[in-house]
Design an enzyme around this catalytic site. Structure first.
Site, PDB file in Angstrom:
ATOM      1  N   ASN A   9       0.875  -1.173   0.000  1.00  0.00           N
ATOM      2  CA  ASN A   9       0.000   0.000   0.000  1.00  0.00           C
ATOM      3  C   ASN A   9       0.911   1.222   0.000  1.00  0.00           C
ATOM      4  O   ASN A   9       1.491   1.560   1.027  1.00  0.00           O
ATOM      5  CB  ASN A   9      -0.885  -0.038   1.249  1.00  0.00           C
ATOM      6  N   LYS A  11       0.172   4.241  -0.276  1.00  0.00           N
ATOM      7  CA  LYS A  11      -0.450   5.448   0.305  1.00  0.00           C
ATOM      8  C   LYS A  11      -0.155   6.652  -0.598  1.00  0.00           C
ATOM      9  O   LYS A  11      -0.026   6.493  -1.809  1.00  0.00           O
ATOM     10  CB  LYS A  11       0.011   5.660   1.756  1.00  0.00           C
ATOM     11  N   HIS A  96      -9.575   1.307   4.665  1.00  0.00           N
ATOM     12  CA  HIS A  96      -8.331   1.532   5.402  1.00  0.00           C
ATOM     13  C   HIS A  96      -8.602   2.481   6.565  1.00  0.00           C
ATOM     14  O   HIS A  96      -9.383   3.430   6.440  1.00  0.00           O
ATOM     15  CB  HIS A  96      -7.252   2.103   4.470  1.00  0.00           C
ATOM     16  N   GLU A  98      -6.986   4.860   7.700  1.00  0.00           N
ATOM     17  CA  GLU A  98      -6.730   6.280   7.386  1.00  0.00           C
ATOM     18  C   GLU A  98      -7.923   6.893   6.665  1.00  0.00           C
ATOM     19  O   GLU A  98      -8.266   8.066   6.882  1.00  0.00           O
ATOM     20  CB  GLU A  98      -5.439   6.404   6.558  1.00  0.00           C
ATOM     21  N   GLU A 168      -5.712  -4.903  10.322  1.00  0.00           N
ATOM     22  CA  GLU A 168      -4.669  -3.909  10.584  1.00  0.00           C
ATOM     23  C   GLU A 168      -4.971  -3.182  11.888  1.00  0.00           C
ATOM     24  O   GLU A 168      -5.747  -2.229  11.905  1.00  0.00           O
ATOM     25  CB  GLU A 168      -4.629  -2.878   9.446  1.00  0.00           C
ATOM     26  N   GLY A 174       2.253   2.134  10.745  1.00  0.00           N
ATOM     27  CA  GLY A 174       3.228   3.213  10.615  1.00  0.00           C
ATOM     28  C   GLY A 174       3.903   3.593  11.921  1.00  0.00           C
ATOM     29  O   GLY A 174       4.576   4.615  12.006  1.00  0.00           O
ATOM     30  N   SER A 214       3.110  -2.190  10.366  1.00  0.00           N
ATOM     31  CA  SER A 214       4.556  -2.290  10.617  1.00  0.00           C
ATOM     32  C   SER A 214       5.116  -3.681  10.317  1.00  0.00           C
ATOM     33  O   SER A 214       6.074  -4.114  10.960  1.00  0.00           O
ATOM     34  CB  SER A 214       4.893  -1.855  12.050  1.00  0.00           C
TER      35      SER A 214
HETATM   36  P1  PGA Z   1       2.662   0.195   7.590  1.00  0.00           P
HETATM   37  O1  PGA Z   1       1.207   0.426   6.920  1.00  0.00           O
HETATM   38  O2  PGA Z   1       3.163  -1.120   7.049  1.00  0.00           O
HETATM   39  O3  PGA Z   1       3.470   1.357   7.170  1.00  0.00           O
HETATM   40  O4  PGA Z   1       2.428   0.124   9.065  1.00  0.00           O
HETATM   41  C1  PGA Z   1       0.333  -0.639   6.683  1.00  0.00           C
HETATM   42  C2  PGA Z   1      -0.961  -0.105   6.104  1.00  0.00           C
HETATM   43  O5  PGA Z   1      -1.417   0.953   6.544  1.00  0.00           O
HETATM   44  O6  PGA Z   1      -1.557  -0.724   5.205  1.00  0.00           O
END
Ligand code: PGA
Length: 251
Positions: A9, A11, A96, A98, A168, A174, A214
């Site tokens: 992803n 982003k 997601h 976010e 997630e 992140g 992460s």
């Molecule tokens: P990350 O993000 O691996 O940077 O923690 C995962 C995601 O949000 O899909």
């Protein structure tokens, strides 16, 4: 059919040229390799068509990171599921955390997006997961169950069979704070049990459930070795082939 999947992803990272470079590098790195998982990259909308035509999409699936909750019409700035499908992208990341947190996507909105994605032949990678306060209050199972129920349990068993889930935990995204392999397995097994109660064992066993938050080259192997963890949705570590390839090869 349940598959192992490693999905990136990106982003809101990489301009078009940078994105194309990364996609081509990954394509070259995977050439001639026999993989034990499907590979997907989730790019910004404007990259989709260029990326899809620059790589072998049989080897690397292309995903959008969102789609509109309306089919077409006067919705300035939106991108429809039909438009995404017309670029040769085959997947769309939906729900997601976010998008839920910053763009106020509700379970009802997500339900519409899932229906439109499916109607246009896209495979949703549907994200669910609790925030830290919910885990600390031991509400994480209830939260995840209700996220699945509210946006997906309207689907027929046949349509549900087209969904990929991504657990997630929001506190792990992140942050560098990965869920332990045991925490991931516990939640994935719970999700599968929830699916079995609604759709039966076969659908539950056939559903791919990815872990995200992460995940990286050093923890992927342990995470993926769990019986109910079918791969990963990878953010930061998907932004370079040096970091992403070892996660793919963790299978
Ligand atoms: P990350 O993000 O691996 O940077 O923690 C995962 C995601 O949000 O899909």
């Amino acid at each position: 059919m349940r598959k192992n999947i490693v999905a990136g992803n990106w982003k809101m990272n990489k301009n078009l040229q940078e994105g194309l470079t990364l996609a081509k590098e990954l394509d070259a790195a995977l050439k001639g390799k026999t993989l034990k998982c499907d590979v997907v990259i989730g790019t910004p909308f404007i990259h989709l068509a260029s990326v899809a035509s620059a790589i072998d999409t049989k080897k690397i699936g292309v995903a959008a990171q969102n789609c509109a909750d309306k089919a077409s019409g006067a919705y300035t700035g939106e991108v429809s599921a039909e438009m995404i499908a017309s670029t040769d992208a085959k997947y769309v990341i939906l729900g997601h955390s976010e998008r839920r947190a910053y763009y106020h996507e509700t379970p009802e909105i997500l339900k519409e997006k899932v229906l439109l994605a499916l109607a246009n032949g896209l495979t949703p990678i549907f994200c669910i997961g609790e925030v830290l306060a919910e885990r600390e209050a031991e509400k994480h199972f209830d939260v995840v169950k209700s996220q699945v129920e509210a946006s997906l349990f309207n689907l027929s068993a046949e349509d549900f069979g087209k969904i990929i889930l991504a657990y997630e935990p929001v506190w792990a995204i992140g942050t560098g704070k990965t869920a332990t392999a045991a925490q991931a397995q516990e939640m994935h097994a719970f999700i599968r049990k929830t699916l079995a109660a609604k759709y039966g064992e076969k659908v539950a066993n056939d559903t791919s459930i990815l872990y995200g938050g992460s995940a990286n080259a050093s923890n992927a192997k342990e995470l993926f070795s769990n019986p109910d963890v079918d791969g990963g949705l990878i953010g930061g570590a998907a932004l370079g082939v040096d970091k992403f390839l070892p996660i793919i090869e963790a299978f």
